[in-house]
Design a protein around this motif. Sequence first.
Motif, short mmCIF file in Angstrom:
data_model
loop_
_atom_site.label_atom_id
_atom_site.label_comp_id
_atom_site.label_asym_id
_atom_site.label_seq_id
_atom_site.Cartn_x
_atom_site.Cartn_y
_atom_site.Cartn_z
N ILE A 145 0.82 -1.22 0.00
CA ILE A 145 0.00 0.00 0.00
C ILE A 145 0.85 1.26 0.00
O ILE A 145 0.38 2.32 -0.42
N PHE A 146 2.10 1.17 0.43
CA PHE A 146 2.98 2.33 0.42
C PHE A 146 3.97 2.27 -0.74
O PHE A 146 4.92 3.05 -0.80
N GLY A 147 3.76 1.39 -1.68
CA GLY A 147 4.68 1.23 -2.79
C GLY A 147 5.83 0.33 -2.39
O GLY A 147 5.77 -0.37 -1.38
N GLY A 148 6.89 0.35 -3.16
CA GLY A 148 8.02 -0.50 -2.84
C GLY A 148 9.29 -0.03 -3.50
O GLY A 148 9.28 0.82 -4.41
N GLY A 149 10.39 -0.56 -3.03
CA GLY A 149 11.68 -0.23 -3.61
C GLY A 149 12.05 1.22 -3.44
O GLY A 149 11.77 1.84 -2.41
N ARG A 150 12.66 1.80 -4.48
CA ARG A 150 13.10 3.20 -4.39
C ARG A 150 11.93 4.17 -4.34
O ARG A 150 12.08 5.30 -3.88
N ARG A 151 10.78 3.77 -4.81
CA ARG A 151 9.63 4.67 -4.87
C ARG A 151 8.66 4.48 -3.71
O ARG A 151 7.51 4.91 -3.79
N ILE A 152 9.10 3.87 -2.64
CA ILE A 152 8.24 3.69 -1.48
C ILE A 152 7.89 5.06 -0.90
O ILE A 152 8.68 6.00 -0.97
N CYS A 153 6.72 5.19 -0.39
CA CYS A 153 6.25 6.45 0.20
C CYS A 153 7.22 6.91 1.29
O CYS A 153 7.59 6.14 2.17
N VAL A 154 7.63 8.18 1.22
CA VAL A 154 8.60 8.69 2.19
C VAL A 154 7.98 8.84 3.58
O VAL A 154 8.69 8.91 4.57
N GLY A 155 6.66 8.85 3.68
CA GLY A 155 6.00 9.04 4.97
C GLY A 155 5.48 7.76 5.59
O GLY A 155 4.70 7.82 6.54
N TYR A 156 5.89 6.60 5.08
CA TYR A 156 5.31 5.36 5.58
C TYR A 156 5.64 5.10 7.05
O TYR A 156 4.82 4.56 7.78
N LYS A 157 6.81 5.52 7.51
CA LYS A 157 7.15 5.30 8.92
C LYS A 157 6.28 6.17 9.82
O LYS A 157 5.84 5.74 10.89
N LEU A 158 6.01 7.40 9.40
CA LEU A 158 5.13 8.28 10.15
C LEU A 158 3.72 7.70 10.18
O LEU A 158 3.07 7.66 11.22
N ALA A 159 3.24 7.22 9.04
CA ALA A 159 1.90 6.63 8.97
C ALA A 159 1.80 5.40 9.86
O ALA A 159 0.80 5.21 10.57
N GLN A 160 2.83 4.56 9.85
CA GLN A 160 2.84 3.35 10.68
C GLN A 160 2.78 3.72 12.16
O GLN A 160 2.02 3.13 12.93
N THR A 161 3.55 4.72 12.57
CA THR A 161 3.55 5.16 13.96
C THR A 161 2.21 5.75 14.36
O THR A 161 1.68 5.44 15.43
N GLN A 162 1.63 6.58 13.50
CA GLN A 162 0.34 7.20 13.81
C GLN A 162 -0.78 6.18 13.89
O GLN A 162 -1.67 6.30 14.72
#
Length: 102
Positions: A19-36
Motif C-alpha cells: 500500500i505504500f509502494g516499494g523499492g526506491r519509490r516507497i512512500c517517504v512518509g510510511y514510517k510516520l503513517a505506521q507510527t500514527q
Amino acid sequence: MPERWLDGNESNIGAGLWIFGGGRRICVGYKLAQTQLFIAFSRRAYCFDYAATGEYDNLRLQHHVTTEPFPIRATIRSKEHERLIIDEATHFGCLEAAKIPF
C-alpha cells in the motif's frame, strides 16, 4: 490460524505490504503513517470497551466492504478515560471541528 501469516517481517512495513509502494519509490512518509496508526489503535484499545450487540454471522459479513455494520458497541471505560479523550480532542482542536456533544 492467524499465526500462519507470521514470517518474521511483521515490524517491516515494506515487506509484503504494497500500500505504500516499494523499492526506491516507497512512500517517504510510511514510517510516520505506521507510527500514527499504532498510536490511534492503541488509544482506542485503551479508552474504550467493546461489546457485541448482536449475532456475528461470518458468512453474511463482507470483510472487504467498509459499509458493512459490525454488531458491536463501544463505550468509554471510565470518567478518567472520558476526561483524557476530551483533553486530547481539545488540545488538537478536534472537539470544536467535529461538534461532538460530550
